[in-house]
Design a protein around this motif. Structure first.
Motif, PDB file in Angstrom:
ATOM      1  N   ALA A   2      -0.544  -4.153 -14.546  1.00  0.00           N
ATOM      2  CA  ALA A   2      -1.430  -4.546 -13.794  1.00  0.00           C
ATOM      3  C   ALA A   2      -1.863  -5.038 -12.325  1.00  0.00           C
ATOM      4  O   ALA A   2      -3.383  -5.304 -12.306  1.00  0.00           O
ATOM      5  N   ARG A   3      -0.864  -4.760 -12.180  1.00  0.00           N
ATOM      6  CA  ARG A   3      -0.628  -5.153 -10.589  1.00  0.00           C
ATOM      7  C   ARG A   3      -1.065  -3.978  -9.474  1.00  0.00           C
ATOM      8  O   ARG A   3      -1.506  -4.096  -8.847  1.00  0.00           O
ATOM      9  N   VAL A   4      -1.444  -2.936  -9.925  1.00  0.00           N
ATOM     10  CA  VAL A   4      -1.503  -1.069  -9.411  1.00  0.00           C
ATOM     11  C   VAL A   4      -2.950  -0.925  -9.608  1.00  0.00           C
ATOM     12  O   VAL A   4      -3.909  -0.572 -10.772  1.00  0.00           O
ATOM     13  N   ARG A   5      -3.329  -0.834  -8.490  1.00  0.00           N
ATOM     14  CA  ARG A   5      -4.983   0.255  -8.732  1.00  0.00           C
ATOM     15  C   ARG A   5      -4.354   1.288  -7.358  1.00  0.00           C
ATOM     16  O   ARG A   5      -3.636   1.179  -6.562  1.00  0.00           O
ATOM     17  N   ILE A   6      -5.351   1.920  -8.033  1.00  0.00           N
ATOM     18  CA  ILE A   6      -5.983   3.832  -7.650  1.00  0.00           C
ATOM     19  C   ILE A   6      -7.157   3.784  -7.126  1.00  0.00           C
ATOM     20  O   ILE A   6      -7.970   3.373  -7.448  1.00  0.00           O
ATOM     21  N   VAL A   7      -6.799   3.752  -5.819  1.00  0.00           N
ATOM     22  CA  VAL A   7      -7.445   4.512  -5.225  1.00  0.00           C
ATOM     23  C   VAL A   7      -7.887   6.008  -4.790  1.00  0.00           C
ATOM     24  O   VAL A   7      -7.035   6.475  -3.912  1.00  0.00           O
ATOM     25  N   ASN A   8      -8.798   6.359  -4.619  1.00  0.00           N
ATOM     26  CA  ASN A   8      -9.171   8.133  -5.299  1.00  0.00           C
ATOM     27  C   ASN A   8      -9.698   8.304  -3.840  1.00  0.00           C
ATOM     28  O   ASN A   8     -11.379   8.546  -3.555  1.00  0.00           O
ATOM     29  N   GLU A   9      -9.376   8.187  -2.902  1.00  0.00           N
ATOM     30  CA  GLU A   9      -9.996   8.482  -1.649  1.00  0.00           C
ATOM     31  C   GLU A   9      -8.716   9.526  -0.107  1.00  0.00           C
ATOM     32  O   GLU A   9      -7.319   8.969  -0.341  1.00  0.00           O
TER      33      GLU A   9
ATOM     34  N   ILE B 212      -6.201  11.388  -3.134  1.00  0.00           N
ATOM     35  CA  ILE B 212      -7.084  11.751  -2.939  1.00  0.00           C
ATOM     36  C   ILE B 212      -7.961  12.879  -4.312  1.00  0.00           C
ATOM     37  O   ILE B 212      -8.434  13.276  -3.922  1.00  0.00           O
ATOM     38  N   GLU B 213      -6.772  13.534  -4.471  1.00  0.00           N
ATOM     39  CA  GLU B 213      -6.962  13.800  -5.523  1.00  0.00           C
ATOM     40  C   GLU B 213      -7.186  13.966  -6.412  1.00  0.00           C
ATOM     41  O   GLU B 213      -5.859  12.859  -7.353  1.00  0.00           O
ATOM     42  N   GLU B 214      -7.937  13.497  -7.818  1.00  0.00           N
ATOM     43  CA  GLU B 214      -8.371  13.064  -8.482  1.00  0.00           C
ATOM     44  C   GLU B 214      -7.809  13.376  -9.678  1.00  0.00           C
ATOM     45  O   GLU B 214      -7.009  13.319 -10.862  1.00  0.00           O
ATOM     46  N   THR B 215      -7.724  15.358  -9.520  1.00  0.00           N
ATOM     47  CA  THR B 215      -6.771  15.784 -10.795  1.00  0.00           C
ATOM     48  C   THR B 215      -4.824  15.644 -11.141  1.00  0.00           C
ATOM     49  O   THR B 215      -4.701  15.304 -12.294  1.00  0.00           O
ATOM     50  N   LEU B 216      -4.384  15.168  -9.443  1.00  0.00           N
ATOM     51  CA  LEU B 216      -3.099  14.582  -9.250  1.00  0.00           C
ATOM     52  C   LEU B 216      -3.257  13.372 -10.310  1.00  0.00           C
ATOM     53  O   LEU B 216      -2.406  12.359 -10.941  1.00  0.00           O
ATOM     54  N   ILE B 217      -4.364  12.092 -10.025  1.00  0.00           N
ATOM     55  CA  ILE B 217      -3.936  10.739 -11.014  1.00  0.00           C
ATOM     56  C   ILE B 217      -4.384  11.025 -12.146  1.00  0.00           C
ATOM     57  O   ILE B 217      -3.385  10.399 -12.694  1.00  0.00           O
ATOM     58  N   GLY B 218      -5.121  12.388 -12.959  1.00  0.00           N
ATOM     59  CA  GLY B 218      -5.247  12.368 -14.098  1.00  0.00           C
ATOM     60  C   GLY B 218      -4.433  13.204 -14.881  1.00  0.00           C
ATOM     61  O   GLY B 218      -3.915  12.606 -15.671  1.00  0.00           O
ATOM     62  N   TRP B 219      -3.352  13.928 -13.776  1.00  0.00           N
ATOM     63  CA  TRP B 219      -1.651  14.159 -14.592  1.00  0.00           C
ATOM     64  C   TRP B 219      -1.550  12.705 -15.100  1.00  0.00           C
ATOM     65  O   TRP B 219       0.436  13.015 -15.485  1.00  0.00           O
ATOM     66  N   HIS B 220      -1.194  12.107 -13.766  1.00  0.00           N
ATOM     67  CA  HIS B 220      -0.436  10.575 -14.366  1.00  0.00           C
ATOM     68  C   HIS B 220      -0.692  10.160 -14.722  1.00  0.00           C
ATOM     69  O   HIS B 220      -0.211   9.116 -15.436  1.00  0.00           O
ATOM     70  N   ARG B 221      -1.717   9.944 -15.681  1.00  0.00           N
ATOM     71  CA  ARG B 221      -2.241   9.585 -17.116  1.00  0.00           C
ATOM     72  C   ARG B 221      -1.310   9.938 -18.264  1.00  0.00           C
ATOM     73  O   ARG B 221      -1.686   9.876 -19.312  1.00  0.00           O
TER      74      ARG B 221
ATOM     75  N   LEU C  93       0.879  -0.928   0.222  1.00  0.00           N
ATOM     76  CA  LEU C  93       0.332  -0.451   0.041  1.00  0.00           C
ATOM     77  C   LEU C  93       1.249   1.481   0.425  1.00  0.00           C
ATOM     78  O   LEU C  93       2.100   1.528   0.658  1.00  0.00           O
ATOM     79  N   ILE C  94       0.491   1.955  -0.906  1.00  0.00           N
ATOM     80  CA  ILE C  94       1.704   2.893  -1.200  1.00  0.00           C
ATOM     81  C   ILE C  94       0.379   4.210  -0.599  1.00  0.00           C
ATOM     82  O   ILE C  94      -0.776   4.445  -1.262  1.00  0.00           O
ATOM     83  N   GLY C  95       0.685   5.203   0.555  1.00  0.00           N
ATOM     84  CA  GLY C  95      -0.220   6.585   1.018  1.00  0.00           C
ATOM     85  C   GLY C  95       0.373   7.833  -0.278  1.00  0.00           C
ATOM     86  O   GLY C  95       1.333   7.867   0.310  1.00  0.00           O
ATOM     87  N   GLY C  96      -0.377   8.326  -1.034  1.00  0.00           N
ATOM     88  CA  GLY C  96       0.344   9.631  -1.713  1.00  0.00           C
ATOM     89  C   GLY C  96       0.949   8.626  -2.935  1.00  0.00           C
ATOM     90  O   GLY C  96       2.092   8.588  -2.968  1.00  0.00           O
ATOM     91  N   LEU C  97       0.430   9.587  -4.332  1.00  0.00           N
ATOM     92  CA  LEU C  97       1.204   9.227  -5.784  1.00  0.00           C
ATOM     93  C   LEU C  97       2.153   9.887  -5.575  1.00  0.00           C
ATOM     94  O   LEU C  97       3.096  10.026  -6.850  1.00  0.00           O
ATOM     95  N   GLY C  98       1.883  11.774  -5.111  1.00  0.00           N
ATOM     96  CA  GLY C  98       2.889  12.526  -5.415  1.00  0.00           C
ATOM     97  C   GLY C  98       3.083  12.635  -6.667  1.00  0.00           C
ATOM     98  O   GLY C  98       2.093  12.600  -7.754  1.00  0.00           O
ATOM     99  N   VAL C  99       3.864  12.884  -7.475  1.00  0.00           N
ATOM    100  CA  VAL C  99       5.248  13.080  -8.924  1.00  0.00           C
ATOM    101  C   VAL C  99       5.262  11.631  -8.849  1.00  0.00           C
ATOM    102  O   VAL C  99       5.376  11.474 -10.085  1.00  0.00           O
ATOM    103  N   GLY C 100       5.375  10.612  -7.782  1.00  0.00           N
ATOM    104  CA  GLY C 100       5.241   8.824  -8.716  1.00  0.00           C
ATOM    105  C   GLY C 100       6.047   8.613  -8.898  1.00  0.00           C
ATOM    106  O   GLY C 100       6.513   7.538  -8.944  1.00  0.00           O
ATOM    107  N   PHE C 101       7.786   9.384  -8.095  1.00  0.00           N
ATOM    108  CA  PHE C 101       8.584   8.824  -7.398  1.00  0.00           C
ATOM    109  C   PHE C 101       8.657   6.586  -6.386  1.00  0.00           C
ATOM    110  O   PHE C 101       8.440   5.699  -7.402  1.00  0.00           O
ATOM    111  N   SER C 102       7.740   7.178  -5.767  1.00  0.00           N
ATOM    112  CA  SER C 102       7.687   6.095  -4.639  1.00  0.00           C
ATOM    113  C   SER C 102       6.789   4.842  -6.083  1.00  0.00           C
ATOM    114  O   SER C 102       6.822   3.444  -5.634  1.00  0.00           O
ATOM    115  N   LEU C 103       5.607   5.345  -7.090  1.00  0.00           N
ATOM    116  CA  LEU C 103       5.020   4.309  -7.361  1.00  0.00           C
ATOM    117  C   LEU C 103       6.289   3.621  -8.236  1.00  0.00           C
ATOM    118  O   LEU C 103       5.726   2.035  -8.572  1.00  0.00           O
ATOM    119  N   ALA C 104       6.811   4.950  -8.983  1.00  0.00           N
ATOM    120  CA  ALA C 104       7.721   4.006 -10.102  1.00  0.00           C
ATOM    121  C   ALA C 104       8.476   3.018  -9.662  1.00  0.00           C
ATOM    122  O   ALA C 104       9.589   1.812 -10.124  1.00  0.00           O
TER     123      ALA C 104
END
Length: 230
Positions: free
Chosen positions: A113-120, A90-99, A63-74
């Protein structure tokens, strides 16, 4: 000469104004006029995940808390250890920027396929979920001692730390990023979760970033899950 800074996107969310700026080849995220993060470094965010994954076995749930600029997820998707990676943002806009604009910094991980983003909100989600993880990597706000949004402080207090412990498998690891040393928080981790390791990461200016790793003591008579090292 300082590079010109251009506003790429500006959105008003429930938490105020969220701005994506570009300076040269790098991006910056600003919230309500407060600088949060940029794409220039990322060493401590990567270490946060890397050190946690070093302590778990194959097939781990992360579980990763906070998408940020993506370094942790990468960093998480670059490893073969996780079977599933859940990201709370929590920020839907930030998730969109990562697309789009930030996709390179998260290594296009939203398509893994292993990644699930939860916008909450993470605290609200932790209170309702029954999911359990081998590693939780927490990078919310600026860490326990400097939160831009006061509600985020709940993640780091006694109740929030106990809540995180409930979502850890026996022998699981809680890794926490902090913008500066937080000795009182480290003591709380030791008390609530278990033994703590501290990693310092030097930054160009100011105090080093800090990563705390706390290992949850297994319940008596229960084995470490999926090969977690004792």
């Amino acid at each position: 000469m300082d590079e010109a800074v251009a506003v790429v996107d500006r959105v008003v969310t429930d938490r105020g104004e969220l701005v994506l700026r570009q300076s040269g080849e790098h991006f910056e995220i600003v919230n309500n006029g407060v600088f949060l993060m940029d794409t220039r470094a990322g060493a401590s965010e990567r270490l946060l995940v890397r050190e946690a994954l070093n302590l778990v076995g194959p097939g781990a749930r992360v579980l990763i808390g906070g998408l940020g600029v993506g370094f942790s997820l990468a960093e998480a998707t670059a490893s073969t250890a996780p079977a599933e990676i859940v990201v709370l943002e929590i920020e839907e806009t930030l998730i969109g920027w990562h697309r789009h604009r930030l996709a390179a910094y998260s290594a296009d991980a939203l398509d893994d396929a292993r990644v699930r983003i939860v916008n909450e909100d993470m605290v609200a989600w932790l209170r309702t979920t029954e999911e359990v993880f081998d590693a939780i990597c927490l990078d919310i706000d600026n860490g326990p001692d400097w939160t831009v949004f006061q509600p985020n402080a709940e993640l780091y207090d006694d109740k929030g730390t106990a809540l995180l412990r409930e979502r850890l498998a026996d022998g699981g690891v809680l890794a926490v990023w902090s913008a500066s040393a937080a000795p009182a928080y480290a003591a709380r981790l030791e008390t609530v979760i278990g033994p703590v390791e501290t990693h310092l990461v030097e930054v160009p200016r100011g105090e080093p970033d800090v990563v705390y790793l706390a290992r949850k003591h297994p319940s008596p008579g229960r084995p470490h899950p999926r090969g977690l090292r004792p």
